[in-house]
Design a protein around this motif. Structure first.
Motif, mmCIF file in Angstrom:
data_model
loop_
_atom_site.group_PDB
_atom_site.id
_atom_site.type_symbol
_atom_site.label_atom_id
_atom_site.label_comp_id
_atom_site.label_asym_id
_atom_site.label_seq_id
_atom_site.Cartn_x
_atom_site.Cartn_y
_atom_site.Cartn_z
ATOM 1 N N SER A 1 5.936 -37.164 18.734
ATOM 2 C CA SER A 1 7.079 -36.317 18.377
ATOM 3 C C SER A 1 7.940 -36.010 19.602
ATOM 4 O O SER A 1 7.477 -36.046 20.745
ATOM 5 N N GLY A 2 9.200 -35.687 19.338
ATOM 6 C CA GLY A 2 10.089 -35.267 20.411
ATOM 7 C C GLY A 2 9.623 -33.983 21.056
ATOM 8 O O GLY A 2 9.803 -33.787 22.268
ATOM 9 N N LEU A 3 9.008 -33.094 20.260
ATOM 10 C CA LEU A 3 8.512 -31.832 20.800
ATOM 11 C C LEU A 3 7.424 -32.090 21.839
ATOM 12 O O LEU A 3 7.407 -31.459 22.907
ATOM 13 N N PHE A 4 6.530 -33.040 21.554
ATOM 14 C CA PHE A 4 5.477 -33.366 22.517
ATOM 15 C C PHE A 4 6.081 -33.884 23.820
ATOM 16 O O PHE A 4 5.679 -33.472 24.916
ATOM 17 N N ARG A 5 7.048 -34.763 23.713
ATOM 18 C CA ARG A 5 7.659 -35.336 24.917
ATOM 19 C C ARG A 5 8.365 -34.260 25.736
ATOM 20 O O ARG A 5 8.317 -34.273 26.968
ATOM 21 N N THR A 6 8.991 -33.309 25.054
ATOM 22 C CA THR A 6 9.664 -32.215 25.756
ATOM 23 C C THR A 6 8.661 -31.363 26.530
ATOM 24 O O THR A 6 8.856 -31.065 27.718
ATOM 25 N N LEU A 7 7.583 -30.957 25.869
ATOM 26 C CA LEU A 7 6.579 -30.127 26.529
ATOM 27 C C LEU A 7 5.882 -30.898 27.648
ATOM 28 O O LEU A 7 5.575 -30.326 28.704
ATOM 29 N N GLN A 8 5.643 -32.172 27.424
ATOM 30 C CA GLN A 8 5.006 -32.984 28.454
ATOM 31 C C GLN A 8 5.880 -33.045 29.707
ATOM 32 O O GLN A 8 5.377 -32.929 30.833
ATOM 33 N N ARG A 9 7.172 -33.212 29.509
ATOM 34 C CA ARG A 9 8.088 -33.267 30.649
ATOM 35 C C ARG A 9 8.104 -31.934 31.405
ATOM 36 O O ARG A 9 8.090 -31.909 32.645
ATOM 37 N N LEU A 10 8.096 -30.836 30.668
ATOM 38 C CA LEU A 10 8.073 -29.517 31.318
ATOM 39 C C LEU A 10 6.756 -29.308 32.074
ATOM 40 O O LEU A 10 6.753 -28.783 33.192
ATOM 41 N N ALA A 11 5.654 -29.704 31.464
ATOM 42 C CA ALA A 11 4.342 -29.535 32.114
ATOM 43 C C ALA A 11 4.237 -30.358 33.379
ATOM 44 O O ALA A 11 3.519 -29.983 34.316
ATOM 45 N N ASP A 12 4.951 -31.483 33.424
ATOM 46 C CA ASP A 12 4.854 -32.382 34.575
ATOM 47 C C ASP A 12 5.832 -32.039 35.695
ATOM 48 O O ASP A 12 5.564 -32.361 36.866
ATOM 49 N N THR A 13 6.958 -31.414 35.361
ATOM 50 C CA THR A 13 8.040 -31.321 36.343
ATOM 51 C C THR A 13 8.416 -29.919 36.780
ATOM 52 O O THR A 13 9.123 -29.762 37.782
ATOM 53 N N ARG A 14 7.990 -28.889 36.078
ATOM 54 C CA ARG A 14 8.449 -27.536 36.403
ATOM 55 C C ARG A 14 7.323 -26.676 36.967
ATOM 56 O O ARG A 14 6.170 -26.804 36.577
ATOM 57 N N LYS A 15 7.714 -25.813 37.874
ATOM 58 C CA LYS A 15 6.778 -24.840 38.436
ATOM 59 C C LYS A 15 6.667 -23.613 37.538
ATOM 60 O O LYS A 15 5.612 -23.004 37.424
ATOM 61 N N MET A 16 7.799 -23.258 36.913
ATOM 62 C CA MET A 16 7.837 -22.088 36.032
ATOM 63 C C MET A 16 8.591 -22.455 34.760
ATOM 64 O O MET A 16 9.693 -22.996 34.825
ATOM 65 N N VAL A 17 8.001 -22.139 33.617
ATOM 66 C CA VAL A 17 8.644 -22.348 32.326
ATOM 67 C C VAL A 17 8.609 -21.026 31.566
ATOM 68 O O VAL A 17 7.533 -20.456 31.362
ATOM 69 N N PHE A 18 9.784 -20.546 31.171
ATOM 70 C CA PHE A 18 9.882 -19.297 30.420
ATOM 71 C C PHE A 18 10.408 -19.601 29.025
ATOM 72 O O PHE A 18 11.447 -20.253 28.865
ATOM 73 N N LEU A 19 9.699 -19.128 28.017
ATOM 74 C CA LEU A 19 10.088 -19.319 26.626
ATOM 75 C C LEU A 19 10.832 -18.066 26.178
ATOM 76 O O LEU A 19 10.249 -16.985 26.093
ATOM 77 N N ALA A 20 12.121 -18.214 25.944
ATOM 78 C CA ALA A 20 12.980 -17.072 25.653
ATOM 79 C C ALA A 20 13.315 -17.018 24.168
ATOM 80 O O ALA A 20 13.588 -18.054 23.550
ATOM 81 N N GLY A 21 13.302 -15.812 23.604
ATOM 82 C CA GLY A 21 13.691 -15.701 22.205
ATOM 83 C C GLY A 21 13.148 -14.471 21.520
ATOM 84 O O GLY A 21 12.355 -13.702 22.071
ATOM 85 N N LEU A 22 13.580 -14.298 20.285
ATOM 86 C CA LEU A 22 13.153 -13.176 19.458
ATOM 87 C C LEU A 22 11.693 -13.327 19.026
ATOM 88 O O LEU A 22 11.152 -14.439 19.028
#
Length: 290
Positions: free
Chosen positions: A8-29
């Motif tokens: 899924s595209g969602l998996f690829r998105t999370l995988q990219r964030l897990a591999d490339t970012r030091k900090m990931v913030f999930l913003a929303g209601l």
């Protein structure tokens, strides 16, 4: 328990964030899938050899509620966290992110946060400030603010599940989740902000109230995150937890929570900054001014 299909595209998105970012913030209601994506991202990062550190609004605010000064002057009312506590938690969190980054320079560590923003819930992380933490938060190569955006169908399913879990929670932390009536009220609060930002047309303004709209929702959060590297994560599938809570997690994670002395210092700082009650009320009411 990893739930996201690997094709899924969602998996690829999370995988990219897990591999490339030091900090990931999930913003929303509340009720937009932040806690589930935090769980899934932590599992994914752990499986790729990283240690997840978690910063969650509903977790880091709890030590404030046991502070003697908070219990005397800033107690909750009708399930709503007092404005003074919301502000104090934000002041602590911004400083805590800086301390965490200093202590965890190794790429093996990743900070994953939940940032509601609305109503001054960790909005301090998205405001530009003249302090040593700003370069960390504004560095698009290191920090990323994702906006989980459920489709209308998924949002309705989340609302139904929240109603069910409010009666029969599967985890102790679910007792602190926003109840359905609060979820609906926060959506109307966000629509009011969207109107201030010029994101509603005349017909939508005339309605006064409106059903959840994923595009309006994401556009409003994009405006709130204008000073941060951010982007939309579409949620168009319901990820069944099979009777387990999104708070069930065993990924070697570490929670970022304040010590008793840090709580006391943050409360004192909040009182020093907002010596007059009306100044505090105004600051929190205008939380959207980022």
């Amino acid at each position: 328990m990893f739930l996201i299909p690997e094709d899924s595209g969602l998996f690829r998105t999370l995988q990219r964030l897990a591999d490339t970012r030091k900090m990931v913030f999930l913003a929303g209601l509340p009720g937009t899938g932040k806690s589930l994506l935090l769980q899934q991202l932590a599992i994914l990062a752990h499986g790729r050899g990283r240690t997840p550190h978690l910063l969650q609004w509903d977790v880091c605010r709890l030590p404030f509620l046991t502070n003697d000064r908070v219990k005397e002057h800033y107690h909750e009312k009708d399930g709503i966290t007092h404005a003074g506590v919301r502000k104090a938690v934000g002041l602590w969190a911004r400083r805590a992110v800086g301390h965490w980054a200093d202590a965890h320079r190794d790429d093996r560590d990743i900070l994953i946060g939940e940032v509601p923003i609305i109503g001054n819930r960790l909005v301090e992380l998205v405001r530009r400030e003249q302090d040593p933490v700003e370069p960390l938060l504004s560095d698009g190569e290191s920090a990323y603010f994702a906006i989980p955006t459920p489709s209308r169908r998924v949002r309705r399913l989340i609302e139904a599940q929240r109603k069910e879990r409010s009666v029969s929670p599967l985890h102790e932390r679910e007792k602190g989740d926003a109840q359905p009536d609060i979820m609906y009220a926060l959506w109307e609060d966000l629509r009011a902000v969207a109107s201030r930002f010029g994101l509603l047309d005349d017909a939508e303004k005339a309605c006064g109230t409106g059903a959840y709209d994923p595009d309006l929702y994401c556009d409003t959060y994009c405006a709130l995150l204008k000073r941060r590297s951010s982007g939309r994560i579409d949620l168009d599938m319901l990820l069944s937890t099979e009777g387990r809570s999104v708070y069930d997690l065993a990924a070697g994670q570490r929670d970022l929570v304040p010590s008793a002395s840090e709580v006391d210092a943050a409360v004192r700082e909040m009182e020093d900054r907002y010596a007059r009650p009306e100044a505090l009320a105004q600051a929190v009411e205008q939380w959207y001014e980022v």
